[in-house]
Design a protein around this motif. Structure first.
Motif, PDB file in Angstrom:
ATOM      1  N   ASP A  57       0.870  -1.174   0.000  1.00 55.36           N
ATOM      2  CA  ASP A  57       0.000   0.000   0.000  1.00 55.36           C
ATOM      3  C   ASP A  57       0.904   1.220   0.000  1.00 55.36           C
ATOM      4  N   ARG A  59       0.041   4.450   0.000  1.00 50.81           N
ATOM      5  CA  ARG A  59      -0.638   5.677   0.426  1.00 50.81           C
ATOM      6  C   ARG A  59      -0.103   6.205   1.757  1.00 50.81           C
ATOM      7  N   SER A  63      -4.469   7.502   5.074  1.00 49.11           N
ATOM      8  CA  SER A  63      -5.204   6.661   4.119  1.00 49.11           C
ATOM      9  C   SER A  63      -5.147   5.196   4.536  1.00 49.11           C
ATOM     10  N   HIS A  68      -7.123  -0.756   4.469  1.00 52.73           N
ATOM     11  CA  HIS A  68      -6.061  -1.341   3.637  1.00 52.73           C
ATOM     12  C   HIS A  68      -6.270  -2.849   3.500  1.00 52.73           C
ATOM     13  N   CYS A  98      -2.822   1.861  -4.680  1.00 50.35           N
ATOM     14  CA  CYS A  98      -3.069   3.168  -4.088  1.00 50.35           C
ATOM     15  C   CYS A  98      -4.585   3.284  -3.937  1.00 50.35           C
ATOM     16  N   TRP A  99      -5.161   4.477  -4.091  1.00 50.26           N
ATOM     17  CA  TRP A  99      -6.587   4.661  -3.876  1.00 50.26           C
ATOM     18  C   TRP A  99      -7.458   3.951  -4.895  1.00 50.26           C
ATOM     19  N   CYS A 103      -6.155   7.423  -9.573  1.00 46.73           N
ATOM     20  CA  CYS A 103      -4.926   7.795  -8.878  1.00 46.73           C
ATOM     21  C   CYS A 103      -3.752   7.024  -9.484  1.00 46.73           C
ATOM     22  N   GLU A 128      -9.995   1.260  -3.730  1.00 40.60           N
ATOM     23  CA  GLU A 128     -11.404   1.510  -4.036  1.00 40.60           C
ATOM     24  C   GLU A 128     -12.093   0.243  -4.524  1.00 40.60           C
TER      25      GLU A 128
END
Length: 162
Positions: A57, A59, A63, A68, A98-99, A103, A128
């Protein structure tokens, strides 16, 4: 008489002709070497034994705390250069996320890792789509899970069949 191909060449979809089958095979084959999808990553992590890769991850801590992938390594992109060697085994492939699709943080993280000599793939959809497909995730307050979004995940099947 105009052929179907000529008549549709004025349509925006075919304004630029499709690549040859050989070029398309090379491109899509290369794409699969660089990308993994959320459901494949989830299936590999859920299977018994070592999945053969580590999930990263990329981020921020805020975040990460929001949610996660369980078992992921937290390494923000800005810290990869200084911390990757302490957190990652260079012999184990890394799957970055990431998101989400809007992104490019996972792409930047993958680039930084590749430049350090790691074998790496990017998880398409990011956190997401992990959450939207209904997979469990961890937050700073504990485990969580949302129902699968019927627009992103099969509703009455184990997988989408692709």
């Amino acid at each position: 008489m105009t052929s179907h191909l000529t008549a549709t060449a004025d349509h925006p979809v075919l304004r630029v002709a499709p690549a040859s089958p050989a070029a398309a095979a090379a491109y899509f084959g290369a794409s699969l070497a660089f990308h993994a999808d959320v459901s494949d990553v989830a299936a590999a992590l859920a299977a018994d034994g070592d999945p053969g890769f580590v999930v990263l991850d990329s981020r921020s801590t805020a975040s990460w705390d929001q949610g996660h992938v369980p078992g992921a390594v937290h390494l923000p992109t800005a810290l990869i250069l200084e911390q990757a060697a302490a957190l990652l085994d260079p012999a184990v492939p890394v799957v970055t996320y990431c998101w989400g699709p809007g992104c490019n943080g996972a792409t930047r993280a993958a680039l930084a890792l590749a430049q350090l000599g790691y074998r790496v793939k990017e998880m398409l959809g990011g956190f997401e789509y992990w959450a939207r497909e209904g997979f469990a995730f961890e937050t700073s307050e504990g485990p969580d899970r949302r129902g699968a979004d019927p627009l992103t995940a099969p509703v009455d099947a184990a997988d989408c069949g692709c």
